[in-house]
Design an enzyme around this catalytic site. Structure first.
Site, PDB file in Angstrom:
ATOM      1  N   GLY A 141      42.436 111.450  61.837  1.00 41.60           N
ATOM      2  CA  GLY A 141      42.254 110.167  62.532  1.00 41.60           C
ATOM      3  C   GLY A 141      42.298 108.995  61.572  1.00 41.60           C
ATOM      4  O   GLY A 141      41.610 107.994  61.746  1.00 41.60           O
ATOM      5  N   LEU A 148      44.339 106.696  61.034  1.00 41.61           N
ATOM      6  CA  LEU A 148      44.853 105.395  61.488  1.00 41.61           C
ATOM      7  C   LEU A 148      43.899 104.694  62.448  1.00 41.61           C
ATOM      8  O   LEU A 148      44.187 103.626  62.958  1.00 41.61           O
ATOM      9  CB  LEU A 148      46.224 105.576  62.160  1.00 41.61           C
ATOM     10  CG  LEU A 148      47.334 105.976  61.187  1.00 41.61           C
ATOM     11  CD1 LEU A 148      48.583 106.381  61.942  1.00 41.61           C
ATOM     12  CD2 LEU A 148      47.656 104.827  60.249  1.00 41.61           C
ATOM     13  N   TYR A 161      31.028 110.870  76.051  1.00 46.35           N
ATOM     14  CA  TYR A 161      31.052 110.591  74.612  1.00 46.35           C
ATOM     15  C   TYR A 161      29.747 111.077  73.968  1.00 46.35           C
ATOM     16  O   TYR A 161      29.756 111.791  72.962  1.00 46.35           O
ATOM     17  CB  TYR A 161      31.222 109.079  74.415  1.00 46.35           C
ATOM     18  CG  TYR A 161      31.278 108.607  72.994  1.00 46.35           C
ATOM     19  CD1 TYR A 161      32.348 108.925  72.172  1.00 46.35           C
ATOM     20  CD2 TYR A 161      30.270 107.790  72.475  1.00 46.35           C
ATOM     21  CE1 TYR A 161      32.410 108.453  70.866  1.00 46.35           C
ATOM     22  CE2 TYR A 161      30.328 107.309  71.179  1.00 46.35           C
ATOM     23  CZ  TYR A 161      31.401 107.640  70.378  1.00 46.35           C
ATOM     24  OH  TYR A 161      31.460 107.169  69.099  1.00 46.35           O
TER      25      TYR A 161
HETATM   26  N1  SER Z   1      31.433 102.047  68.817  1.00 41.39           N
HETATM   27  C1  SER Z   1      31.302 103.237  69.621  1.00 41.39           C
HETATM   28  C2  SER Z   1      31.610 102.969  71.032  1.00 41.39           C
HETATM   29  O1  SER Z   1      31.329 101.869  71.472  1.00 41.39           O
HETATM   30  C3  SER Z   1      29.911 103.765  69.500  1.00 41.39           C
HETATM   31  O2  SER Z   1      29.889 104.825  68.654  1.00 41.39           O
HETATM   32  O3  SER Z   1      32.084 103.820  71.703  1.00 41.39           O
END
Ligand code: SER
Length: 317
Positions: free
Chosen positions: A8, A10, A142
């Site tokens: 990853g 880039l 996530y």
């Molecule tokens: N910056 C990330 C996001 O907002 C948080 O890990 O998904």
């Protein structure tokens, strides 16, 4: 760390990190990889660059063998808002990629880093001074992949002795590559729009506090953690790190100190707002400071001055 493979490369972190690692460890010792290959990127132009799809374990292993890699920095992943839109893909890429990277690291005895996130926390987590060890029940895909990732990295350390290390990054602000698909992206967009239009419409509501950090501090943190003696690390996966707890109005004031005409308005995106509200306001970074002397250089004001200066030059090109 002698020969480092970055996946990853880039992405937002990868672009800044690759440049710093090439300066510190030598251009010939940093193998940048990604599934894109834009010829214009400094990552592709200024050193070793290879195409690598992290869901392909065999190719990853061949890359490690070809360059005699001893350290893996695994960054390829979807960010929070994209993962929420494509949860199945997020699991496949974030967990599948991580499992492959850990397996290759186990087989070839690599030192290993992958970032976790404030997204690994959830609505039941204490919001202020969020401890290192606390309740983690995230409500986003996530977050689910980040908590699972932290546990998997700890498991590979305990079970197989892989030297896994990680930090829970807050929102990262940078002037090189754009983040893309994150909840904290407003804190990057606001600087671009300030310079282009002297105005920004925030998709995160006023008064919403989240942790943030400037990219040079994030890159320093990765290097400091990876260089720390193994026996000093008690927590490993993953350390709370942050430089500031801020809301949109804080950025407004900091930018207005340089550009008094700057105007901030709001058009709140309910999906990203819900994600933001499920994350802490301010996390406690004591353990990172104790175990590997984590520190930061950039306050909101210092970061704002640097961002505006660097972006001005970039946008004029
Ligand atoms: N910056 C990330 C996001 O907002 C948080 O890990 O998904």
């Amino acid at each position: 760390m002698k020969t480092i493979l970055i996946t990853g490369a880039l992405g937002q972190i990868g672009t800044a990190l690759t440049t710093r690692l090439r300066e510190k460890y030598g251009v010939e010792n940093v193998i940048a990889t990604d599934i894109q290959h834009p010829e214009t990127s400094s990552v592709v132009k200024n050193g070793i660059f290879e195409y690598l799809d992290v869901t392909d374990q065999l190719s990853m292993e061949q890359m490690v063998e070809k360059y005699e890699v001893d350290t893996m920095i695994h960054l390829a992943a979807l960010l929070s808002a994209t993962a929420e839109a494509k949860p199945q893909l997020a699991w496949e890429l974030n967990m599948g990629g991580l499992m492959n990277a850990l397996e290759v690291s186990r087989i070839h005895e690599l030192k290993f880093f992958t970032p976790s996130s404030i997204g690994a926390f959830g609505p039941q987590t204490p919001k202020d001074q969020t401890p290192q060890l606390t309740l983690q029940r995230p409500t986003t895909m996530y977050g689910v992949t980040k908590v699972s990732g932290e546990l998997l990295c700890d498991y590979y350390h305990m079970k197989f002795g892989v030297d896994t290390r990680s930090v829970r990054f807050p929102g990262l602000i940078s002037y090189e590559a754009l983040p893309g698909g994150g909840t904290t992206d407003y804190a990057v967009d606001i600087y671009y729009e300030a310079l282009k239009n002297q105005a920004y419409t925030s998709f995160i509501d006023k008064g919403t506090y989240m942790d943030m950090m400037y990219m040079p501090d994030a890159v320093d943190a990765i290097i400091a953690l990876m260089e720390a003696p193994s026996e000093k690390l008690i927590h490993r996966n993953a350390f709370n790190v942050s430089a500031m707890s801020v809301c949109p109005e804080d950025f407004e004031q900091a930018i207005q100190a340089h550009m008094p005409a700057f105007k901030l308005s709001y058009d709140v995106d309910p999906i990203r707002q819900t994600i933001a509200e499920s994350w802490p306001n301010a996390i406690d970074t004591t353990k990172a400071r104790e175990e590997w002397q984590f520190d930061t250089q950039y306050s909101l004001d210092r970061m704002t001055a640097d961002m505006l200066e660097k972006l001005k030059t970039k946008l004029l090109k």
